[in-house]
Motif scaffolding. Structure first.
Motif, mmCIF file in Angstrom:
data_model
loop_
_atom_site.group_PDB
_atom_site.id
_atom_site.type_symbol
_atom_site.label_atom_id
_atom_site.label_comp_id
_atom_site.label_asym_id
_atom_site.label_seq_id
_atom_site.Cartn_x
_atom_site.Cartn_y
_atom_site.Cartn_z
ATOM 1 N N LEU A 29 0.561 -1.056 -0.065
ATOM 2 C CA LEU A 29 -0.085 -0.100 -0.016
ATOM 3 C C LEU A 29 0.978 1.109 0.194
ATOM 4 C CD1 LEU A 29 -2.881 1.403 0.284
ATOM 5 C CD2 LEU A 29 -2.562 1.063 2.613
ATOM 6 N N LEU A 30 1.917 1.235 0.704
ATOM 7 C CA LEU A 30 2.801 2.477 0.864
ATOM 8 C C LEU A 30 3.707 2.757 -0.325
ATOM 9 C CD1 LEU A 30 4.151 2.014 4.438
ATOM 10 C CD2 LEU A 30 2.371 3.423 3.760
ATOM 11 N N TRP A 31 4.222 1.863 -1.040
ATOM 12 C CA TRP A 31 5.106 2.181 -1.975
ATOM 13 C C TRP A 31 4.361 2.704 -3.294
ATOM 14 C CZ3 TRP A 31 10.028 3.046 -1.695
ATOM 15 C CH2 TRP A 31 10.700 2.527 -0.716
ATOM 16 N N PRO A 32 3.363 2.476 -3.740
ATOM 17 C CA PRO A 32 2.625 2.523 -4.686
ATOM 18 C C PRO A 32 1.959 4.276 -4.186
ATOM 19 C CG PRO A 32 1.819 0.567 -4.643
ATOM 20 C CD PRO A 32 2.652 0.909 -3.298
ATOM 21 N N ALA A 33 1.526 4.381 -2.928
ATOM 22 C CA ALA A 33 1.012 5.543 -2.464
ATOM 23 C C ALA A 33 2.290 6.617 -2.372
ATOM 24 C CB ALA A 33 0.253 5.568 -1.180
ATOM 25 N N MET A 34 3.396 6.319 -2.290
ATOM 26 C CA MET A 34 4.584 7.223 -2.149
ATOM 27 C C MET A 34 4.921 7.814 -3.596
ATOM 28 S SD MET A 34 7.014 6.307 1.010
ATOM 29 C CE MET A 34 7.070 4.547 0.438
ATOM 30 N N ALA A 35 4.851 6.613 -4.488
ATOM 31 C CA ALA A 35 5.248 6.934 -6.106
ATOM 32 C C ALA A 35 4.361 7.653 -6.597
ATOM 33 C CB ALA A 35 5.472 5.642 -6.793
ATOM 34 N N THR A 36 2.943 7.503 -6.336
ATOM 35 C CA THR A 36 1.626 8.392 -7.054
ATOM 36 C C THR A 36 1.962 9.766 -6.310
ATOM 37 O OG1 THR A 36 0.306 6.505 -7.254
ATOM 38 C CG2 THR A 36 -0.643 8.588 -7.253
ATOM 39 N N LEU A 37 2.211 10.035 -5.191
ATOM 40 C CA LEU A 37 2.265 11.167 -4.912
ATOM 41 C C LEU A 37 3.561 12.026 -5.264
ATOM 42 C CD1 LEU A 37 1.127 10.806 -1.181
ATOM 43 C CD2 LEU A 37 -0.318 11.845 -2.998
ATOM 44 N N ALA A 38 4.731 11.169 -5.415
ATOM 45 C CA ALA A 38 5.808 11.945 -5.970
ATOM 46 C C ALA A 38 5.685 12.317 -7.402
ATOM 47 C CB ALA A 38 7.001 11.139 -5.762
ATOM 48 N N VAL A 39 4.692 11.549 -8.211
ATOM 49 C CA VAL A 39 4.588 12.049 -9.500
ATOM 50 C C VAL A 39 3.738 13.126 -9.694
ATOM 51 C CG1 VAL A 39 3.399 11.161 -11.641
ATOM 52 C CG2 VAL A 39 5.041 9.602 -10.453
ATOM 53 N N ILE A 40 2.773 13.174 -8.774
ATOM 54 C CA ILE A 40 1.831 14.574 -8.631
ATOM 55 C C ILE A 40 2.672 15.446 -8.305
ATOM 56 C CG2 ILE A 40 0.103 15.320 -7.405
ATOM 57 C CD1 ILE A 40 -1.145 12.561 -7.248
ATOM 58 N N TRP A 41 3.514 15.601 -7.168
ATOM 59 C CA TRP A 41 4.280 16.757 -6.906
ATOM 60 C C TRP A 41 5.396 17.112 -7.795
ATOM 61 C CZ3 TRP A 41 9.762 16.961 -5.321
ATOM 62 C CH2 TRP A 41 9.936 18.030 -4.496
ATOM 63 N N VAL A 42 6.094 16.050 -8.742
ATOM 64 C CA VAL A 42 6.771 16.780 -9.586
ATOM 65 C C VAL A 42 6.091 17.355 -10.737
ATOM 66 C CG1 VAL A 42 8.377 15.651 -11.590
ATOM 67 C CG2 VAL A 42 8.720 14.974 -9.055
ATOM 68 N N HIS A 43 4.812 16.803 -11.090
ATOM 69 C CA HIS A 43 4.093 17.494 -12.134
ATOM 70 C C HIS A 43 3.489 18.613 -11.826
ATOM 71 C CE1 HIS A 43 5.297 14.517 -15.423
ATOM 72 N NE2 HIS A 43 4.788 13.523 -14.555
ATOM 73 N N SER A 44 3.516 19.202 -10.654
ATOM 74 C CA SER A 44 2.701 20.315 -10.031
ATOM 75 C C SER A 44 3.818 21.493 -10.470
ATOM 76 C CB SER A 44 2.518 20.210 -8.606
ATOM 77 O OG SER A 44 3.797 20.185 -7.834
ATOM 78 N N PHE A 45 4.891 21.167 -10.593
ATOM 79 C CA PHE A 45 5.833 22.511 -10.954
ATOM 80 C C PHE A 45 6.048 22.917 -12.338
ATOM 81 C CE2 PHE A 45 7.518 20.833 -6.823
ATOM 82 C CZ PHE A 45 7.181 22.040 -5.870
#
Length: 45
Positions: A29-45
């Motif tokens: 549960l944690l690794w996909p959640a962290m990866a998804t949030l990292a991708v969202i964070w990178v694409h927000s800039f």
């Protein structure tokens, strides 16, 4: 932020005794959640 902290807790070897907490901190549960949030964070800039 919560998933990153939970991933760190899992990484240092903490094993909760309660079943609901163990399910919440499970790496599947944690690794996909962290990866998804990292991708969202990178694409927000």
């Amino acid at each position: 932020m919560l998933s990153i902290c939970a991933g760190f807790v899992h990484g240092v070897g903490y094993r909760p005794t309660r079943p609901w907490a163990r399910a919440l901190l499970h790496p599947l549960l944690l690794w996909p959640a962290m990866a998804t949030l990292a991708v969202i964070w990178v694409h927000s800039f």
